[in-house]
Design a protein around this motif. Structure first.
Motif, mmCIF file in Angstrom:
data_model
loop_
_atom_site.group_PDB
_atom_site.id
_atom_site.type_symbol
_atom_site.label_atom_id
_atom_site.label_comp_id
_atom_site.label_asym_id
_atom_site.label_seq_id
_atom_site.Cartn_x
_atom_site.Cartn_y
_atom_site.Cartn_z
ATOM 1 N N THR A 211 0.854 -1.191 0.000
ATOM 2 C CA THR A 211 0.000 0.000 0.000
ATOM 3 C C THR A 211 0.889 1.241 0.000
ATOM 4 O O THR A 211 2.121 1.151 0.107
ATOM 5 C CB THR A 211 -0.926 0.037 1.233
ATOM 6 O OG1 THR A 211 -0.113 0.091 2.405
ATOM 7 C CG2 THR A 211 -1.847 -1.176 1.271
ATOM 8 N N VAL A 212 0.259 2.389 -0.079
ATOM 9 C CA VAL A 212 0.974 3.661 -0.110
ATOM 10 C C VAL A 212 1.838 3.849 1.146
ATOM 11 O O VAL A 212 2.810 4.608 1.114
ATOM 12 C CB VAL A 212 -0.027 4.832 -0.316
ATOM 13 C CG1 VAL A 212 -0.898 5.035 0.907
ATOM 14 C CG2 VAL A 212 0.694 6.102 -0.704
ATOM 15 N N ASP A 213 1.522 3.142 2.225
ATOM 16 C CA ASP A 213 2.287 3.264 3.467
ATOM 17 C C ASP A 213 3.768 2.941 3.285
ATOM 18 O O ASP A 213 4.602 3.442 4.035
ATOM 19 C CB ASP A 213 1.707 2.352 4.549
ATOM 20 C CG ASP A 213 0.268 2.696 4.875
ATOM 21 O OD1 ASP A 213 -0.081 3.888 4.836
ATOM 22 O OD2 ASP A 213 -0.503 1.767 5.160
ATOM 23 N N ILE A 214 4.107 2.093 2.316
ATOM 24 C CA ILE A 214 5.515 1.764 2.099
ATOM 25 C C ILE A 214 5.973 2.190 0.692
ATOM 26 O O ILE A 214 6.877 1.593 0.105
ATOM 27 C CB ILE A 214 5.819 0.266 2.378
ATOM 28 C CG1 ILE A 214 5.047 -0.659 1.440
ATOM 29 C CG2 ILE A 214 5.564 -0.072 3.836
ATOM 30 C CD1 ILE A 214 5.544 -2.112 1.498
ATOM 31 N N ALA A 215 5.379 3.243 0.178
ATOM 32 C CA ALA A 215 5.682 3.715 -1.177
ATOM 33 C C ALA A 215 7.163 4.017 -1.374
ATOM 34 O O ALA A 215 7.740 3.662 -2.410
ATOM 35 C CB ALA A 215 4.845 4.955 -1.513
ATOM 36 N N LYS A 216 7.798 4.659 -0.412
ATOM 37 C CA LYS A 216 9.219 5.003 -0.565
ATOM 38 C C LYS A 216 10.081 3.751 -0.652
ATOM 39 O O LYS A 216 11.047 3.705 -1.416
ATOM 40 C CB LYS A 216 9.677 5.921 0.565
ATOM 41 C CG LYS A 216 9.101 7.314 0.428
ATOM 42 C CD LYS A 216 9.600 8.258 1.486
ATOM 43 C CE LYS A 216 8.972 9.626 1.240
ATOM 44 N NZ LYS A 216 9.335 10.598 2.235
#
Length: 178
Positions: A75-80
């Protein structure tokens, strides 16, 4: 008509087929994880997924030799971390450690699940006939895992050249599909 010509080399940015995933592979010596956006569903039952992996990636050789992998949906929570993994070569680095991801044993394959991802699909190589010409692998999902506490996962969708769209609102429309 207000449409203008569009560069053919950028067509993929218009039809990218779904969320960016983290594909994990393993052999006796190491585990690897790569960012993957070029994939598509091919069949419902058994669930078949097609994906393109370059022969320049460590995961290519690991998948060819082990004939198995896990497709993990972040999800976007681990995008980096997802982008960092996509910009790092796995031949000489432990990307799990570098990007602080937790590998967990799968049930049916040797490649790991990633705890930080909301879904994981254990896969076996079903067809490699298009690999030499296109780098196109056909994978059969043999076990699926999902975190059901996450009601509306905000997945990443690659738009090309460092641009991503984040999944948003879910709408439901009447369907006759069963």
């Amino acid at each position: 008509m207000s449409k203008k010509p569009f560069p053919l080399a950028k067509v993929y940015t218009l039809i990218e087929p779904g969320p960016v995933v983290l594909l994990t592979t393993a052999n006796a010596e190491q585990m690897n994880v790569m960012t993957l956006s070029w994939k598509t569903m091919l069949e419902f039952e058994p669930p078949l997924i097609g994906c393109v992996i370059s022969n320049r990636n460590t995961s290519y050789d690991m998948l060819m030799s082990s004939r198995q992998c896990v497709i993990n949906v972040p999800t976007v929570d681990i995008a980096k971390q997802v982008v960092g993994i996509g910009n790092t070569h796995g031949a000489k680095i432990d990307k799990f450690r570098k990007f602080d991801l937790t590998p967990s044993p799968a049930e049916c394959v040797n490649a790991p699940l990633i705890d930080e991802c909301f879904a994981s699909l254990e896969c076996r190589l079903a067809d490699k006939s298009m690999v030499p010409k296109y780098g196109f692998f056909v994978l059969e999902v043999v076990k699926a895992w999902v975190d059901r506490t996450l009601k509306n996962p905000r997945t990443l969708h690659h738009r090309g050249y460092g641009s991503f769209m984040v999944a948003g609102e879910t709408i439901k429309l009447r369907s006759k599909m069963m």
